[in-house]
Scaffold this active site. Structure first.
Site: not given
Ligand code: GLN
Length: 538
Positions: A383, A509, A511
């Site tokens: 992410c 994600h 994970e």
């Molecule tokens: N802050 C970034 C976004 O909002 C990444 C978010 C995250 O890593 N969950 O896109």
């Protein structure tokens, strides 16, 4: 067969109610039963989405976009139970729903009260989860500690359900602490008091799960049984699991907790088959190799902020028969004047940059990504970690020193990560991110496609910002691989470094879907690449 198991906690918080509930789920599944898991959080937030990692640890994201308590991650790791928004309820949701019904006039002029209206809402949410025909047992973990004023309506709902369904269809498991005082003596008094408190709200526990450093002996279990009206066989010693929490289902089984619960619930089942768990514990106990993963991010001092990432790394280790040593590096350290990544990251075999929000520490993550790219160190960006790859490439390969995400610098001339046009004016925070499952399509023979063994996967998202499409040609022209997109090709889902052993960033994600008995392919591949690096280094 429709059974309920309530899991409550006493004495103090953080005793591992979630792991206990999860282990009971795993045990019942090992007997061929189908379970559902539910977490009740007695706070007023509607969900965990707006809560800081410092307050609440990781936010666990479900397929349908629920932002929930991290215990749901434990349920997903220990059991096969499907997890969605319906598996998590908070005081905030219950009151919101009841008040909305009141405003719609659905209570026909009656006075709306905690009992019965709030408790009825809670009960109907609990029962709804078990409605599907195949469900045998719903395990409900009530957050907080018995005696907290916040949990009273939930305990009352549990009491009513136990009373209405009967004690063989609804059982109570109470998790308590048996502390050791100077001289090594174990004390039962806090548990006695805690059970009294539970009895005061009308619940007699059927099982006591007693946390302690060492295993309780028979005399102590008999004493606890005598003081609490819990049968001797129902007093279980949850001593500190020697190697791993994944041993807990085995610890419980050895004390016949599954047999006891099934007897209480009048259920006949097949013999337990726990071979998958025995295998997991053996692989963790007897690793054939080891490596060090550097996790570079924020909130590093908190064990719970990236719970699922830590777990998934360990599962990747299980898949490779390797012990994974995780070195937590606060990205701020890489921003200090004169900080040398080669010194700070010395001895690290692979780098993971996890998700995160806000500007602090970003440049340190960029420095770590640059180091990994230039040194050929395996890198997994999750992410934010993928967005960091984009920023680093913009700054150091394309030569745009000001390349940034508009999350961190709204006025940058090179916004390589930015909001989609229709998101720019959102002022409301809860639930406005790109949330939940979405399909990604990977380029053939990309690292991601090879790891998954498939070019199409569905993974969960939780972010606002995206790789900015107008820069795609600049990135591809200079060699960066757009290795994955959404099915319509509109959004970038995966970036990979060229001429690099294993440098992969994903916008989703992975994970959340890893299990010790089924390690996630991307983490397994990342650990494998790290082991190759470690072998080369040696
Ligand atoms: N802050 C970034 C976004 O909002 C990444 C978010 C995250 O890593 N969950 O896109």
């Amino acid at each position: 067969m429709k059974k309920l198991v309530f899991v409550t906690g006493g004495v103090c918080s953080s005793l591992g109610k979630g792991i206990t509930a999860s282990s009971i789920g795993a045990l019942l599944e090992s007997r061929g039963l189908s379970v559902r898991m539910m977490k009740i959080d007695p706070y007023l937030n509607v969900d965990a989405g707006t809560m800081s990692p410092y307050q609440h640890g990781e936010v666990y994201v479900t397929d349908d976009g629920g932002e929930t308590d991290l215990d749901l991650g434990n349920y997903a790791r220990f059991t096969n139970a499907p997890i969605s928004k319906a598996n998590s309820i908070t005081t905030g949701q219950i009151y919101r729903d009841v008040i909305n019904k009141e405003r719609e006039g659905r209570f026909l002029g009656r006075t709306v009260q905690v009992v019965p209206h709030i408790t009825d809402e809670i009960k109907s949410r609990i029962l709804a989860l078990g409605k599907e025909p195949d469900v045998d047992v719903t395990i409900v973990e009530i957050g907080g500690t018995v005696g907290d004023m916040e949990s009273i309506p939930f305990l009352e709902a549990a009491r009513q359900l136990i009373h209405e369904q009967g004690r063989s269809d609804a059982v109570s498991v109470h998790v308590t602490l048996v502390p050791e005082v100077a001289g090594g003596e174990l004390k039962t008094k806090p548990t006695q008091h805690s059970v009294k408190e539970l009895q005061e709200v009308g619940i007699q526990p059927d099982v006591l799960v007693c946390r302690s450093d060492v295993r309780l002996d028979e005399a102590l279990r008999r004493k606890l049984s005598a003081f609490t009206n819990v049968e001797y066989e129902g007093v279980i010693s949850a001593y500190d699991a020697p190697t791993t929490i994944y041993e807990l289902p085995l610890v419980f089984h050895e004390q016949k907790l599954d047999e006891f619960l099934l007897r209480k619930m009048n259920v006949e089942s097949r013999h337990a088959n726990l071979s998958a768990w025995t295998d997991v514990v053996r692989r963790i106990r007897e690793p054939k190799r080891s490596l060090t993963i550097g996790m570079v991010g924020k909130y590093m001092e908190l064990g719970d902020s990236y719970k699922s990432v830590y777990a998934a790394l360990q599962h990747g280790g299980i898949a490779n028969d390797a012990a994974v040593d995780i070195r937590r590096v606060d990205s701020g350290a890489l921003e200090e004047p004169g900080a040398d990544p080669a010194v700070i990251l010395a001895g690290i075999d692979a780098i993971l940059v996890p998700g995160g929000f806000g500007q602090r520490g970003i440049n340190g993550m960029v420095a770590a990504a640059r180091y990994a790219r230039e040194q050929g160190l395996p890198y997994l960006g999750i992410c934010l970690g993928m967005q960091i790859m984009a920023i680093e490439w913009g700054r150091n390969v394309l030569g745009w020193a000001d390349a940034d995400s508009t999350e961190f610098n709204q006025d940058t001339p090179h916004p390589v990560v930015s909001l989609l046009a229709d998101q720019v004016n959102i002022k409301h925070f809860g639930g406005t991110m790109r949330l939940g499952s979405n399909e990604s399509i990977f380029a053939k023979s990309s690292h991601a496609a090879v790891a998954y063994g498939s070019d199409t996967v569905s993974e969960r998202h939780r972010h606002r910002y995206e790789f900015t499409n107008q820069y795609r040609s600049d990135y591809e022209r200079t060699g960066m691989k757009i290795a994955g997109t959404t099915r319509d090709g509109e959004l970038v889902e995966c970036l990979e470094w060229p001429d690099h052993p294993w440098g992969v960033g994903v916008q989703f994600h992975p994970e959340f879907k890893s299990r010790p008995v089924a390690p996630h392919p991307l983490f397994s591949a990342f650990i494998k690449a790290g082991l190759e690096r470690s072998a080369a280094r040696a």
